[in-house]
Write an enzyme that holds these catalytic residues in place. Sequence first.
Site, mmCIF file in Angstrom:
data_model
loop_
_atom_site.group_PDB
_atom_site.id
_atom_site.type_symbol
_atom_site.label_atom_id
_atom_site.label_comp_id
_atom_site.label_asym_id
_atom_site.label_seq_id
_atom_site.Cartn_x
_atom_site.Cartn_y
_atom_site.Cartn_z
ATOM 1 C CB SER A 50 -0.897 0.018 1.245
ATOM 2 O OG SER A 50 -1.580 1.255 1.341
ATOM 3 C CG HIS A 51 0.402 4.494 -2.654
ATOM 4 N ND1 HIS A 51 -0.218 3.494 -3.355
ATOM 5 C CD2 HIS A 51 1.135 5.189 -3.542
ATOM 6 C CE1 HIS A 51 0.117 3.591 -4.631
ATOM 7 N NE2 HIS A 51 0.939 4.619 -4.769
ATOM 8 C CB SER A 52 -1.120 4.285 3.755
ATOM 9 O OG SER A 52 -1.252 4.314 5.158
#
Length: 129
Positions: free
Chosen positions: A9-11
Site C-alpha cells: 500500500s502507499h500507506s
Amino acid sequence: MSVAFVIVSHSDKLAEGVVDLAGQMARDVQLRAAGGTDDGRIGTSFDKVSAAVAELRASGHDVAILTDLGSANMTVEAVVDFLEPEDAAHVRFCDGPLVEGAVAAAVTAQVGGDLDAVQAAARARELFG
C-alpha cells in the site's frame, strides 16, 4: 507449499491494517506489510516489497502480492521482473480489491488453497457485493 502474502500500500498504516485484519481470519498464514516509502512517506518502496518477497520465499512459501493503487502495481511488477526464474514461478501479483481480496485470499490459503486458488479468491469482487 503454503501461500504467504505481501500487502503493498502507499500507506504503511493501511498495509499494516490489512495484515492485521486478514491475520484475524487466517491465523496460520504468513502476511507481510510493505507500505509507504523507505523514509515513511506516502508511496511505495521497491526495497520493502522485494525484501518481504525474499523473506517469504526463503522460508519456502509461494507468495501472493496484493496492492492498493496504480503505482503500487508498477512497483510490484518491477519486483517480479527482477526475480530469478525459480522464484518468479512461485510469486504472483493478485490484482483485485485490497481489503476484501486479502481477506478472501488469506482464508483460501488458510484452508490449503494453492497459488491459483488464492489468486482467484483475491479477484472475487462479487463475493463482497
